[in-house]
Write a protein that holds these residues in place. Sequence first.
Motif, PDB file in Angstrom:
ATOM      1  N   SER A 667     -16.233  10.913   5.353  1.00 56.60           N
ATOM      2  CA  SER A 667     -15.403  10.121   6.635  1.00 56.60           C
ATOM      3  C   SER A 667     -14.253  10.020   5.936  1.00 56.60           C
ATOM      4  CB  SER A 667     -16.330   8.737   5.579  1.00 56.60           C
ATOM      5  OG  SER A 667     -17.872   8.755   6.404  1.00 56.60           O
ATOM      6  N   LEU A 668     -13.224   9.941   7.680  1.00 58.49           N
ATOM      7  CA  LEU A 668     -11.922  10.330   7.001  1.00 58.49           C
ATOM      8  C   LEU A 668     -11.149   7.891   6.898  1.00 58.49           C
ATOM      9  CD1 LEU A 668      -9.888  11.705   9.501  1.00 58.49           C
ATOM     10  CD2 LEU A 668      -9.661  12.596   7.591  1.00 58.49           C
ATOM     11  N   ALA A 669     -10.722   8.092   6.126  1.00 59.77           N
ATOM     12  CA  ALA A 669      -9.799   6.798   5.369  1.00 59.77           C
ATOM     13  C   ALA A 669      -8.154   6.743   6.007  1.00 59.77           C
ATOM     14  CB  ALA A 669     -10.430   7.053   4.404  1.00 59.77           C
ATOM     15  N   LEU A 670      -7.516   5.626   6.917  1.00 64.94           N
ATOM     16  CA  LEU A 670      -6.382   5.329   6.151  1.00 64.94           C
ATOM     17  C   LEU A 670      -6.457   4.061   5.017  1.00 64.94           C
ATOM     18  CD1 LEU A 670      -4.244   5.605   7.751  1.00 64.94           C
ATOM     19  CD2 LEU A 670      -4.693   3.442   9.154  1.00 64.94           C
ATOM     20  N   MET A 671      -5.543   4.676   4.159  1.00 62.98           N
ATOM     21  CA  MET A 671      -5.020   3.589   3.741  1.00 62.98           C
ATOM     22  C   MET A 671      -4.320   3.688   3.332  1.00 62.98           C
ATOM     23  SD  MET A 671      -7.182   6.715   0.290  1.00 62.98           S
ATOM     24  CE  MET A 671      -6.782   7.561   1.882  1.00 62.98           C
ATOM     25  N   GLY A 672      -3.440   2.666   3.454  1.00 65.79           N
ATOM     26  CA  GLY A 672      -2.637   1.163   3.189  1.00 65.79           C
ATOM     27  C   GLY A 672      -2.045   0.373   2.912  1.00 65.79           C
ATOM     28  N   GLY A 673      -0.523  -0.236   2.547  1.00 71.22           N
ATOM     29  CA  GLY A 673      -0.890  -1.436   1.723  1.00 71.22           C
ATOM     30  C   GLY A 673       0.663  -2.255   1.248  1.00 71.22           C
ATOM     31  N   LEU A 674       0.697  -2.948   0.463  1.00 66.53           N
ATOM     32  CA  LEU A 674       2.053  -3.195  -0.130  1.00 66.53           C
ATOM     33  C   LEU A 674       2.073  -3.692  -1.439  1.00 66.53           C
ATOM     34  CD1 LEU A 674       3.203  -5.904   2.416  1.00 66.53           C
ATOM     35  CD2 LEU A 674       4.050  -3.108   2.160  1.00 66.53           C
ATOM     36  N   SER A 675       2.595  -2.815  -1.989  1.00 63.59           N
ATOM     37  CA  SER A 675       2.824  -2.503  -3.682  1.00 63.59           C
ATOM     38  C   SER A 675       4.757  -3.214  -4.007  1.00 63.59           C
ATOM     39  CB  SER A 675       3.435  -1.240  -4.042  1.00 63.59           C
ATOM     40  OG  SER A 675       4.211  -0.910  -4.408  1.00 63.59           O
ATOM     41  N   GLU A 707       6.254   2.950   4.931  1.00 63.02           N
ATOM     42  CA  GLU A 707       5.517   3.380   5.899  1.00 63.02           C
ATOM     43  C   GLU A 707       4.215   1.956   6.586  1.00 63.02           C
ATOM     44  OE1 GLU A 707       4.328   7.251   4.182  1.00 63.02           O
ATOM     45  OE2 GLU A 707       6.250   7.991   4.573  1.00 63.02           O
ATOM     46  N   PHE A 708       4.164   1.502   5.964  1.00 61.27           N
ATOM     47  CA  PHE A 708       2.836   0.291   6.161  1.00 61.27           C
ATOM     48  C   PHE A 708       3.335  -0.523   7.214  1.00 61.27           C
ATOM     49  CE2 PHE A 708       0.336  -2.957   5.221  1.00 61.27           C
ATOM     50  CZ  PHE A 708      -0.630  -2.628   6.023  1.00 61.27           C
ATOM     51  N   THR A 709       3.610  -0.215   7.930  1.00 66.30           N
ATOM     52  CA  THR A 709       3.897  -0.664   9.239  1.00 66.30           C
ATOM     53  C   THR A 709       3.444  -1.206  10.747  1.00 66.30           C
ATOM     54  OG1 THR A 709       5.145   0.762  10.476  1.00 66.30           O
ATOM     55  CG2 THR A 709       6.258   0.427   8.760  1.00 66.30           C
ATOM     56  N   LYS A 710       3.241  -2.202  11.242  1.00 66.59           N
ATOM     57  CA  LYS A 710       2.278  -2.330  12.422  1.00 66.59           C
ATOM     58  C   LYS A 710       2.625  -0.553  13.535  1.00 66.59           C
ATOM     59  CE  LYS A 710       3.800  -6.082  13.799  1.00 66.59           C
ATOM     60  NZ  LYS A 710       4.603  -7.455  14.713  1.00 66.59           N
ATOM     61  N   ALA A 711       3.543  -0.153  13.577  1.00 69.03           N
ATOM     62  CA  ALA A 711       3.572   0.664  14.639  1.00 69.03           C
ATOM     63  C   ALA A 711       2.648   2.294  14.277  1.00 69.03           C
ATOM     64  CB  ALA A 711       5.107   1.083  15.347  1.00 69.03           C
ATOM     65  N   HIS A 726      -8.851   0.874   4.736  1.00 72.30           N
ATOM     66  CA  HIS A 726      -8.710   0.165   3.374  1.00 72.30           C
ATOM     67  C   HIS A 726      -6.543  -0.202   3.700  1.00 72.30           C
ATOM     68  CE1 HIS A 726      -9.505  -0.833  -1.125  1.00 72.30           C
ATOM     69  NE2 HIS A 726      -8.111  -0.584  -0.432  1.00 72.30           N
ATOM     70  N   LEU A 727      -6.826  -1.537   3.497  1.00 73.12           N
ATOM     71  CA  LEU A 727      -5.506  -2.184   3.983  1.00 73.12           C
ATOM     72  C   LEU A 727      -5.475  -3.484   2.059  1.00 73.12           C
ATOM     73  CD1 LEU A 727      -5.156  -2.959   7.272  1.00 73.12           C
ATOM     74  CD2 LEU A 727      -4.925  -0.995   6.122  1.00 73.12           C
ATOM     75  N   ALA A 728      -4.437  -2.676   1.813  1.00 75.81           N
ATOM     76  CA  ALA A 728      -4.396  -3.513   0.339  1.00 75.81           C
ATOM     77  C   ALA A 728      -3.327  -4.318   0.012  1.00 75.81           C
ATOM     78  CB  ALA A 728      -4.412  -2.856  -0.846  1.00 75.81           C
ATOM     79  N   THR A 729      -3.068  -5.547   0.738  1.00 77.28           N
ATOM     80  CA  THR A 729      -1.850  -6.283   1.050  1.00 77.28           C
ATOM     81  C   THR A 729      -2.254  -7.919   1.906  1.00 77.28           C
ATOM     82  OG1 THR A 729      -0.231  -6.469   3.100  1.00 77.28           O
ATOM     83  CG2 THR A 729      -2.269  -6.622   3.361  1.00 77.28           C
ATOM     84  N   HIS A 730      -0.959  -8.705   1.181  1.00 76.91           N
ATOM     85  CA  HIS A 730      -1.195 -10.089   1.743  1.00 76.91           C
ATOM     86  C   HIS A 730      -1.913 -10.420   2.508  1.00 76.91           C
ATOM     87  CE1 HIS A 730       0.115 -11.532  -2.597  1.00 76.91           C
ATOM     88  NE2 HIS A 730       1.798 -10.689  -2.182  1.00 76.91           N
ATOM     89  N   THR A 744       2.533  -7.054   6.933  1.00 78.46           N
ATOM     90  CA  THR A 744       3.070  -5.282   6.807  1.00 78.46           C
ATOM     91  C   THR A 744       3.990  -5.206   6.334  1.00 78.46           C
ATOM     92  OG1 THR A 744       3.661  -5.828   9.376  1.00 78.46           O
ATOM     93  CG2 THR A 744       1.957  -4.591   8.267  1.00 78.46           C
ATOM     94  N   TRP A 745       4.494  -4.055   6.207  1.00 81.01           N
ATOM     95  CA  TRP A 745       6.292  -4.175   5.590  1.00 81.01           C
ATOM     96  C   TRP A 745       7.102  -4.607   7.347  1.00 81.01           C
ATOM     97  CZ3 TRP A 745       8.253  -2.878   1.577  1.00 81.01           C
ATOM     98  CH2 TRP A 745       9.658  -2.241   1.058  1.00 81.01           C
ATOM     99  N   ASP A 746       6.628  -4.780   7.844  1.00 84.77           N
ATOM    100  CA  ASP A 746       7.683  -5.413   8.913  1.00 84.77           C
ATOM    101  C   ASP A 746       7.507  -6.308  10.074  1.00 84.77           C
ATOM    102  OD1 ASP A 746       5.682  -4.006  10.224  1.00 84.77           O
ATOM    103  OD2 ASP A 746       7.054  -3.129  12.071  1.00 84.77           O
ATOM    104  N   GLY A 747       6.527  -7.117   9.045  1.00 88.79           N
ATOM    105  CA  GLY A 747       6.113  -8.391   9.844  1.00 88.79           C
ATOM    106  C   GLY A 747       4.797  -8.451   9.275  1.00 88.79           C
ATOM    107  N   GLU A 748       3.992  -9.414  10.465  1.00 89.79           N
ATOM    108  CA  GLU A 748       2.479 -10.128  10.764  1.00 89.79           C
ATOM    109  C   GLU A 748       1.346  -9.364  11.005  1.00 89.79           C
ATOM    110  OE1 GLU A 748       2.512 -14.019  10.527  1.00 89.79           O
ATOM    111  OE2 GLU A 748       3.835 -14.084   8.486  1.00 89.79           O
ATOM    112  N   ILE A 749       0.227  -9.060  10.907  1.00 88.83           N
ATOM    113  CA  ILE A 749      -1.113  -8.541  12.029  1.00 88.83           C
ATOM    114  C   ILE A 749      -1.824  -9.656  11.415  1.00 88.83           C
ATOM    115  CG2 ILE A 749      -2.520  -6.765  12.733  1.00 88.83           C
ATOM    116  CD1 ILE A 749      -1.426  -4.666  10.664  1.00 88.83           C
ATOM    117  N   LYS A 750      -1.832 -10.420  13.135  1.00 89.44           N
ATOM    118  CA  LYS A 750      -2.603 -11.368  13.426  1.00 89.44           C
ATOM    119  C   LYS A 750      -3.799 -10.769  14.403  1.00 89.44           C
ATOM    120  CE  LYS A 750       1.094 -15.305  13.625  1.00 89.44           C
ATOM    121  NZ  LYS A 750       1.889 -15.889  14.668  1.00 89.44           N
TER     122      LYS A 750
END
Length: 866
Positions: A667-675, A707-711, A726-730, A744-750
Amino acid sequence: MKRLATKNSRRKKRLATSVVLFLAAWLFGVAVPPLLAANARSVIVEPSAAATPWLEQGRRHYESGRLSEAIDAWQQAATLSDRQGASLDAVLARSYLSLAYQDLGHWRQAEVLLDRAIEAIDPTRDDSRASAVYAQAFNILGNFQLNLGRAEAALSSWEQAGRWYARAGDELGRLGAEIDRAQALQVLGLYRRSQLLLDEANADLATLPDSAVKATGLLSLGNALYVLGDRHEARRVLEDSLAIARRLDETFDLSPILLALGNTERADNNFEAAADYYDRSATAATTVLGRIEAQVNSASLFAQQKTPDAALPRLSALYEALEDLPPSRRGVYARVNFTQSWLELSEQTPELPLDRTAIAQLLADAVLQARQLDDPRSEAYALGQLGRLYEESQQWTEARRLTERALSVAQTVDANDIAARWQWQLGRVLKQQGDYESAISVYSSAIESLQGLRRDLAAIAPEAQFSFRDSVEPVYRQLVDLLLTPNGLDAEIPQANLQKARETIEALQLAELDNFFREACLDARPVQIDAIDANAVVVYPIVLPDRLAVVLSIPGQPLRHYATPVLEEEIDRTLEDWVQYLNPIFPERLRLERAQTLYDWLIRPAESLLERRDTETLVFVLDGMLRNLPMAALHDGERYLIERYAVALAPSLRLLQGNENESSETSLALMGGLSESRRGYAALPGVKAEIQKISSLLAGEILLDREFTKARVRGQVRERPFSILHLATHGQFSSDAEETYLVTWDGEIKVKDLDRLLRSRETGTRVPIDLLVLSACQTAAGDKRAALGLAGFAVRSGARSTLATLWAVNDLSTPQLMEAFYEHLRRHPERSKAEALRQAQLTLIQTSQYNHPFYWSPFVLVGNWL
């Protein structure tokens, strides 16, 4: 003469929208705003000299709600036009006649008149007057078709109307047709196309010079946006309409705009601002009826807010004014909405200046006026409200008689919106009379009616969540209560009743999610647990006024039912205590007491049955505040529930995604988040460790911090066949979709944008998302229904399974849990995700540092648990 729908008096009544308006009045106690369905049209249509007085007279009667008299006048205009060979005037008169008959629910007469009007259209004529008349005819044809559920045909008719308006040089008319098309698109479920049309109409209106028709066009657009749920843009557009109207030199009736702004503020719970707008609307009104409608809204607002000191003086002053109103549909509605506020106040205040006899007489007069107007819709509305008055005074026989009459009248004109309310009322009365079988039948019909109005119920949802809870949800709950009530002390609940109770619980879950999204966007299908997992048991708890009932669905066996007699207030208090005591600062004794009480209510009665079946997984379809709580942390006195079973949540079994392609080692995973700290949120230094640990177990791509932006997320999802995200963020889960988002770094994903973000796959890479992990999100503090947001993320993402957290998790323990979860998935691909989560939670339970439920129990698996 200006034609029927011109300047600030354009009141083109449309039943398709009036369904939504009636529901708004029902759910929120708001008097139906007279201009909410209006669309601006600006071209002057000059009729023949003979027809002019009759067309003008019909217009005045129609706008005041005197439909029967409007019909008489327009019939005279049609007859005169035929005699004189004035074909355009005949088309105009018959179009107006059809509109009036549509308002009355007389569909056959409306259709015959429209057929004659459309047949008389000459497509070769190219003068502006003919174009304006033909545009009006097609506009009303679209209205008729939407009323009958022919939304695609209505779209075509309004496209033709738009072309004729354009040929007539009527830009406002063309934009009005676009607004109509937007509402038809919504009925078809094409919400984004609908919003695009409204955005275009908004932009085009902005380019036009100030005029009365522009102010009215903006009022129409603002009301359409309000109905479609975009209350913020609705407010802006309505404020523009008000500003233009004030700048005009000519006299302009500001009252409808102020009333609409009041409704918008009320939708946002800005009650002080709403009250101010209602008062200003009453002051600005140029007609007695307009003033009364604003005052009725004001009184209903204070009654809703349970402030009788402010509401009672308004009601007292209104009563005499309502008595003197001449017959009209709007007058009937004003009387009924007035009595709605009186009834609400009667529950709060023992001493009222008006007694029930006076209120009953006011409603009886409304019924008589509706009959004089030959208006069955308003008659059904007034009759049912009179029935409710008798219900409130516990005069069951008279309440039943009046409600049955109201229902009968509503059904003669296919008014399902009105029928739903009176079916619910009749069910309550029948229950009080002890006729449970008939009550169940009528409640079932009410729910069928509500489901038929599913899109409209979703569309009116800019209002507070409380409205759904008070006026739609109880229909489902009360039916479940009836179905789960034994007929005798020792009687068992029939399987048919248990099955219907389960279906009703599932339907309620869907209705709540529709209400959350403000869209009827969920495709559901019946699913049996047997077809999913032979070793799982589904637990359906439902909170009723005097007990906590549970329906158990076991593969290959009849449904089971048990209940604990406990008042709803005590259930809520226990749940609230447990939420608090799950914090480590409180003594273990208090937490375990509540955990064991809940275990006794939910699981203990089925304990031996579950053990005999070798049950592996418990799947909870949770109700109300239970959704905010971790079932894994229930305690039997010796062990936590998770130590015995894997635990999963399902918003509804009907929404489960299939499991065709199970997870595997490849399985391929996209792992993103904000530290790092971002947008006012604290830093999450543990996110780096979390991503690092799971990236050692999964192949894929990492997007961290900048790099964790909506785009970037959208681009990666589109281009690569990820099966795990896997999205580790507020983030926050809330009962309000606007307050449910990921950072995300540049905003929110509603949550409403999530499907566009995650389902935008390129051809050839359409690998379904098998697992979505939302780490570090939390439910909104103080929001008892916040877990709706969690379910919303699970449903909107399209993922088969979603792993999320009920509260902000510990930054050090979470990486350990996640590593254990993915390690178990990798080592045991034959086992379920629910079991993998269980093993990860057990890993923390077995440590001395993180064995408290605060660290491991907030992790919940939603959706397909396999």
